[in-house]
Write an enzyme that holds these catalytic residues in place. Sequence first.
Site: not given
Length: 322
Positions: A50, A55, A85, A118
């Site tokens: 994931d 990120y 996302k 997200h």
Amino acid sequence: MGVAPEVPLGCSGKTIPAIGLGTVADPRVDAETTKAAVLEAIKAGYRHFDTAFAYGSEQPLGEAIAEALSLGLVKSRDEFFITTKLWCTFAERDQIVSAIKMSLKNLKLDYIDMYLIHLPLRLTQQMTKTPVPKEAIKPLDTESVWDAMEECQNLGLTKGIGVSNFSCKMLAHLLSFAKIPPAVNQVELNPFWRQKKLREFCKEKGIHITAYSPLGANGTRWGDNRIVGCDVLNEIAKAKGKTTAQVSLRWVYEQGASMIPKSFNKERMRQNLDIFDWCLTEEESHKINQLPQRKGSTLTSIFGPHDFLLEIEAELEQDSEA
């Protein structure tokens, strides 16, 4: 230990690995650390990874996948399940296909397995500092955004589409016009944030839940040690010869959810996979279901205490009530 088992992905007839590796690191780590952790996870038996544009881990994850394939650790790309996302700054109809293509380029992949919205909001500017100015946070135009998400799937850029941090009310609105219903809602779920109402709603609608922070995100700005330091969970773990983390993950699994614990520690990665050949008793589950509830990750802690976000938070909190 072998590869993690698969669980059904809602009513789609597809499956998703029951456990994956989360790659959000707080504080952030360098790309090499992430890449090395992913390679270790692949060796341990993880196949679901994931990530998210926000990120900064898409690139090292892509490099690790390419290396695993070239080393023969995994036979083909199809064995992986990759989730990424759509970030809030791209959450507009005409930016979404470009955004997924940017993620695919970072990941060095031809397709994603699951592409999620997200957060249920839009940002009109890049986040350079927090709190974010109030005027930069806008409601999500869910209908036009979902239309573009469906286009991503129809173009073959992703095999599935879903959402993250959506409430029952938001999901009901989305289902009222979606041509392709969301396959996944990724939310915080653990013994201290049980999401009973949301779980029941998603089960009824055929939406699979993936749990983030299944271990309480200890060591991050938004998490704490309430799971690893919980006496009730510790007692159950001791009686079963398991770790507190394993008890928490097993509880999540028994709710029918998949999960993405983040651990870059080789030993804990392997321990987190060792949850499938034993069960919690009815009495143990009952004790866990009595634990006091408290959400760890909040929008206001990330973006600032703005009225619009407080409204969303209140809506999300209702979904964890029995």
